[in-house]
Scaffold this motif. Sequence first.
Motif, PDB file in Angstrom:
ATOM      1  N   ILE A   2       0.819  -1.206   0.000  1.00  0.00           N
ATOM      2  CA  ILE A   2       0.000   0.000   0.000  1.00  0.00           C
ATOM      3  C   ILE A   2       0.864   1.273   0.000  1.00  0.00           C
ATOM      4  CG2 ILE A   2      -0.353   0.358   2.492  1.00  0.00           C
ATOM      5  CD1 ILE A   2      -3.385  -0.046   0.639  1.00  0.00           C
ATOM      6  N   LEU A   5       1.761   2.378  -3.536  1.00  0.00           N
ATOM      7  CA  LEU A   5       0.710   2.657  -4.519  1.00  0.00           C
ATOM      8  C   LEU A   5       0.476   4.142  -4.824  1.00  0.00           C
ATOM      9  CD1 LEU A   5      -1.894  -0.144  -3.743  1.00  0.00           C
ATOM     10  CD2 LEU A   5      -0.289  -0.009  -5.658  1.00  0.00           C
ATOM     11  N   ILE A  25      -5.739   5.106   0.200  1.00  0.00           N
ATOM     12  CA  ILE A  25      -5.952   3.915  -0.628  1.00  0.00           C
ATOM     13  C   ILE A  25      -6.285   2.755   0.300  1.00  0.00           C
ATOM     14  CG2 ILE A  25      -4.849   2.264  -2.197  1.00  0.00           C
ATOM     15  CD1 ILE A  25      -3.235   4.521  -3.352  1.00  0.00           C
ATOM     16  N   ASP A  26      -7.370   2.036  -0.062  1.00  0.00           N
ATOM     17  CA  ASP A  26      -7.798   0.882   0.729  1.00  0.00           C
ATOM     18  C   ASP A  26      -7.731  -0.366  -0.124  1.00  0.00           C
ATOM     19  OD1 ASP A  26      -8.505   1.409   3.277  1.00  0.00           O
ATOM     20  OD2 ASP A  26     -10.550   2.066   2.765  1.00  0.00           O
ATOM     21  N   ILE A  27      -7.229  -1.434   0.444  1.00  0.00           N
ATOM     22  CA  ILE A  27      -7.301  -2.698  -0.286  1.00  0.00           C
ATOM     23  C   ILE A  27      -8.658  -3.318   0.023  1.00  0.00           C
ATOM     24  CG2 ILE A  27      -6.300  -4.999  -0.500  1.00  0.00           C
ATOM     25  CD1 ILE A  27      -3.616  -3.739  -0.277  1.00  0.00           C
ATOM     26  N   ASP A  30      -8.186  -8.930  -1.697  1.00  0.00           N
ATOM     27  CA  ASP A  30      -6.819  -9.404  -1.906  1.00  0.00           C
ATOM     28  C   ASP A  30      -6.901 -10.926  -1.948  1.00  0.00           C
ATOM     29  OD1 ASP A  30      -4.172 -10.032  -1.905  1.00  0.00           O
ATOM     30  OD2 ASP A  30      -3.636  -8.745  -0.198  1.00  0.00           O
ATOM     31  N   VAL A  43      -5.882  -8.162  -6.721  1.00  0.00           N
ATOM     32  CA  VAL A  43      -6.108  -7.129  -5.713  1.00  0.00           C
ATOM     33  C   VAL A  43      -7.026  -6.037  -6.270  1.00  0.00           C
ATOM     34  CG1 VAL A  43      -4.959  -5.362  -4.299  1.00  0.00           C
ATOM     35  CG2 VAL A  43      -3.838  -7.575  -4.680  1.00  0.00           C
ATOM     36  N   VAL A  45      -8.186  -2.186  -5.330  1.00  0.00           N
ATOM     37  CA  VAL A  45      -7.887  -1.077  -4.433  1.00  0.00           C
ATOM     38  C   VAL A  45      -8.886   0.053  -4.657  1.00  0.00           C
ATOM     39  CG1 VAL A  45      -5.414  -1.551  -4.180  1.00  0.00           C
ATOM     40  CG2 VAL A  45      -6.186  -0.064  -6.031  1.00  0.00           C
ATOM     41  N   VAL A  47      -9.438   3.925  -4.350  1.00  0.00           N
ATOM     42  CA  VAL A  47      -8.636   5.136  -4.237  1.00  0.00           C
ATOM     43  C   VAL A  47      -9.567   6.282  -3.839  1.00  0.00           C
ATOM     44  CG1 VAL A  47      -7.077   6.696  -5.458  1.00  0.00           C
ATOM     45  CG2 VAL A  47      -7.100   4.250  -6.029  1.00  0.00           C
ATOM     46  N   THR A  53     -14.645   8.037  -5.055  1.00  0.00           N
ATOM     47  CA  THR A  53     -13.698   6.941  -4.886  1.00  0.00           C
ATOM     48  C   THR A  53     -13.686   6.135  -6.173  1.00  0.00           C
ATOM     49  OG1 THR A  53     -14.169   6.819  -2.537  1.00  0.00           O
ATOM     50  CG2 THR A  53     -13.229   4.865  -3.524  1.00  0.00           C
ATOM     51  N   THR A  55     -12.255   2.488  -7.996  1.00  0.00           N
ATOM     52  CA  THR A  55     -11.694   1.178  -7.681  1.00  0.00           C
ATOM     53  C   THR A  55     -10.892   0.661  -8.877  1.00  0.00           C
ATOM     54  OG1 THR A  55     -13.577   0.738  -6.250  1.00  0.00           O
ATOM     55  CG2 THR A  55     -12.279  -1.162  -6.926  1.00  0.00           C
ATOM     56  N   GLN A  57      -8.240  -2.485 -10.511  1.00  0.00           N
ATOM     57  CA  GLN A  57      -7.875  -3.891 -10.465  1.00  0.00           C
ATOM     58  C   GLN A  57      -6.368  -4.069 -10.715  1.00  0.00           C
ATOM     59  OE1 GLN A  57      -9.154  -8.029 -12.626  1.00  0.00           O
ATOM     60  NE2 GLN A  57      -9.626  -6.187 -13.738  1.00  0.00           N
TER      61      GLN A  57
END
Length: 441
Positions: A2, A5, A25-27, A30, A43, A45, A47, A53, A55, A57
């Motif tokens: 993270i 990223l 940033i969140d995962i 996973d 994964v 993520v 953003v 937000t 997302t 890939q």
Amino acid sequence: MIDALPQWLPQQRWFGAKGREIHGIDIVADRLLVEGDPSLRHVLVAVDLGEDTETYQLLVGCREELPTRLAHATIGTDKSGNALYDAAHDNELTHVLLQLIRGGEDEAGLRFRHLPGVDIETDLTGIVMGAEQSNTSIVFGDSYILKLFRKVAPGLNPDLEITRALADTGTRAVVPPLGWIEDESATLAMMQPFLKSASDGWSFAVTSVRDLYAEGDLHADEVGGDFAGESERLGAVTAEVHALLAEVLPSRLADEAENAATAKQMHERLDAALAVVPELADYADGLRSAYDALAELRAGVPVQRIHGDFHLGQALRVDDGWKLIDFEGEPARPLSERIALMSPMRDVAGMLRSFDYAARHLLAEQAAAPNLEYRATEWAERNRDAFCSGYARACGHDPRDDAVLLRAMELDKAVYEVVYEARNRPTWLAIPLGSIERLVR
Ligand SMILES: Nc1ncnc2c1ncn2[C@@H]1O[C@H](COP(=O)(O)OP(=O)(O)O)[C@@H](O)[C@H]1O
Ligand SMILES: [Mg+2]
């Protein structure tokens, strides 16, 4: 991972939020697909961009030692010092995706699917396509192309939805999907046959323009690389696809009041563009009167699912004609807008703009001789007309008969381009500005 990223994501061609501040940033998922060294994780993520937000890939590979052939794909290192990298570039790992699709497997919450009766070869080497793309496509041998949708939105991806719906009609105007990858909420990838002898419409058209420029004294209809026959056929295929889409997916006749609503959005986009590109002010009155003419149209417009991001780069020329690709719509827009019913003239307007770009972008990069400027106009006009004639031949409806609608849509598109070029490619700004000048004059 993270930590790396916020640095790495904005450097990726497909990252849609370049230049915007990343708040976090969140995962969000996973999933381990391959254990060992190398290992592969899928994964997602999220953003956080403040107001919204997005997302994305990622395929994340992990190796103790990164071979130099993968150095360009480096993301960062994990806590133990192992290298983390974009595994789309690692053919030792990507062939696993083929195996999973072949087997129709469910793995770690991902569903790998193929259409019934499709037998997938797996002994193929995957290579990431070099093209400037909004997604990442892996080509396996000469056989398949697997497009990983980088920006992920919940729901069925319109590229898969529309390409499948069209392929089911038996038309040859699209490349039929073979398989896909999804999770419980979104489409993640689509696999199609790779057309190895295809040339994309943009390169093909630009070759014709170069030929014309090289033949200083000849006109567009006299040079060997004349493109008008291709443009005519592309117009016909476009009309065929629009007719099929209206048939197999929802369509309706919009009420005439919707013209005013469409025009209002165009005015608003112009307001926003004027704030970014002051040079547009010279043409504001002309633009506004084109939008007002649309608002005053006293007839409802047929609306339906359309391509949504139509230009020469979204068509492939193969031996048996043109195939249209990439029905995702403009990736920057939210999914709800991308699947909204719209006039197919929006696609026509997109392609007409693309002919203008093909004709003029070579001139934008150099100081052009005046006779080339004339040649560019001639090439663009000839091919725009041929496209409309082909469209009319195939469906009986000539886009040029919808002049008010088409003009407003073309100008709206050009205004969008002006903002895009001002931000990303200032040397190309003259292309859409010049078109607006010609259209409002
Ligand atoms: N089936 C195919 N066979 C050969 N080349 C393809 C195929 N599909 C796409 N391409 C090539 O990949 C490029 C990008 O594909 P596209 O679907 O438009 O991706 P993106 O969504 O990233 O724009 C195209 O311009 C074309 O050159
Ligand atoms: Mg594309």
